[in-house]
Design an enzyme around this catalytic site. Structure first.
Site, PDB file in Angstrom:
ATOM      1  N   ASP A  83      29.518  28.433   7.796  1.00 54.52           N
ATOM      2  CA  ASP A  83      30.090  28.775   6.487  1.00 54.52           C
ATOM      3  C   ASP A  83      31.493  29.378   6.658  1.00 54.52           C
ATOM      4  O   ASP A  83      32.472  28.938   6.020  1.00 54.52           O
ATOM      5  CB  ASP A  83      29.135  29.774   5.806  1.00 54.52           C
ATOM      6  N   ASN A  95      25.665  30.616   1.770  1.00 50.64           N
ATOM      7  CA  ASN A  95      24.726  31.569   1.177  1.00 50.64           C
ATOM      8  C   ASN A  95      24.946  31.533  -0.329  1.00 50.64           C
ATOM      9  O   ASN A  95      25.924  30.968  -0.810  1.00 50.64           O
ATOM     10  CB  ASN A  95      24.853  32.973   1.769  1.00 50.64           C
ATOM     11  N   GLY A 131      28.934  32.093  10.770  1.00 47.05           N
ATOM     12  CA  GLY A 131      28.507  30.788  11.262  1.00 47.05           C
ATOM     13  C   GLY A 131      29.353  29.648  10.723  1.00 47.05           C
ATOM     14  O   GLY A 131      30.574  29.753  10.560  1.00 47.05           O
ATOM     15  N   GLY A 190      20.528  28.966  12.127  1.00 49.22           N
ATOM     16  CA  GLY A 190      21.320  30.019  12.750  1.00 49.22           C
ATOM     17  C   GLY A 190      20.849  31.379  12.254  1.00 49.22           C
ATOM     18  O   GLY A 190      19.732  31.814  12.523  1.00 49.22           O
TER      19      GLY A 190
END
Ligand code: ADP
Length: 175
Positions: A39, A29, A37, A124
């Site tokens: 990340d 992000n 997720g 996602g």
């Protein structure tokens, strides 16, 4: 559609954080400070140095990408790209998602990466429809590979068999 481009794309199922690739791509992000997720998984596996390094970069706009070291990962680099949140398709989502793939490949090529692995960006928490995202990913990657010798091989990594089969069905006419 270039066969040479297609032969350089490998579709696999697994955990992208475990891959032995020159670079793995993170569906980040814009804060670049981690999240849920893939990340979160990449930040956990890379260790806290990744977050500290990202802090020195600042934020990253949607559709762009930034490269960092991989720290504790097997991958030498992480390429962080910020996918668009799906708002129904009228907010430039298609162009922004294509830009994520293109910018990430450009950074990988500039860093001399022979292999780079992508997760299914935006599919996602950002709710981009998986079949549409598949066609955009496939078209953008094959386009790039047609005109660039590097990366030699691009891995598309799906966390679940179901996501992998949705992808394969969506692009089957392109094989
Ligand atoms: P976004 O916010 O861009 O939608 P998400 O991380 O929520 O990103 O999801 C992107 C895709 O990554 C989803 O298909 C999700 O199942 C997948 N994913 C989650 N964790 C991993 C992982 N460790 N390796 C590969 N793919 C993963």
């Amino acid at each position: 559609m270039s066969m040479a481009g297609n032969e350089r794309i490998k579709i696999i199922t697994g955990d992208i954080t475990a891959l032995d690739a020159d670079a793995i791509v993170n569906a980040a992000n814009s804060s670049l400070q981690g999240g849920g997720g893939v990340d979160g998984a990449i930040h956990r596996a890379a260790g806290p140095e990744l977050k500290a390094y990202c802090k020195t970069i600042g934020t990253c706009p949607t559709g762009e990408a930034r490269i960092t070291p991989g720290f504790k990962l097997r991958a030498r680099h992480v390429i962080h790209t910020v996918g668009p949140v799906w708002h129904g398709g009228e907010k430039n989502e298609t162009a922004l998602l294509a830009s994520c793939y293109r910018e990430s490949l450009q950074l990988a090529a500039s860093a001399g990466c022979r292999t780079v692995a992508f997760p299914a960006i935006s599919t996602g928490a950002f709710r981009f429809p998986a079949d549409k995202a598949a066609r955009i990913a496939w078209a953008t990657i094959t386009d790039f590979l047609r005109t660039h010798p590097q990366p030699e091989t691009v891995y598309l990594v799906f966390f679940e068999e179901n996501a992998r089969s949705i992808f394969e069905r969506a692009v089957k006419d392109e094989f």
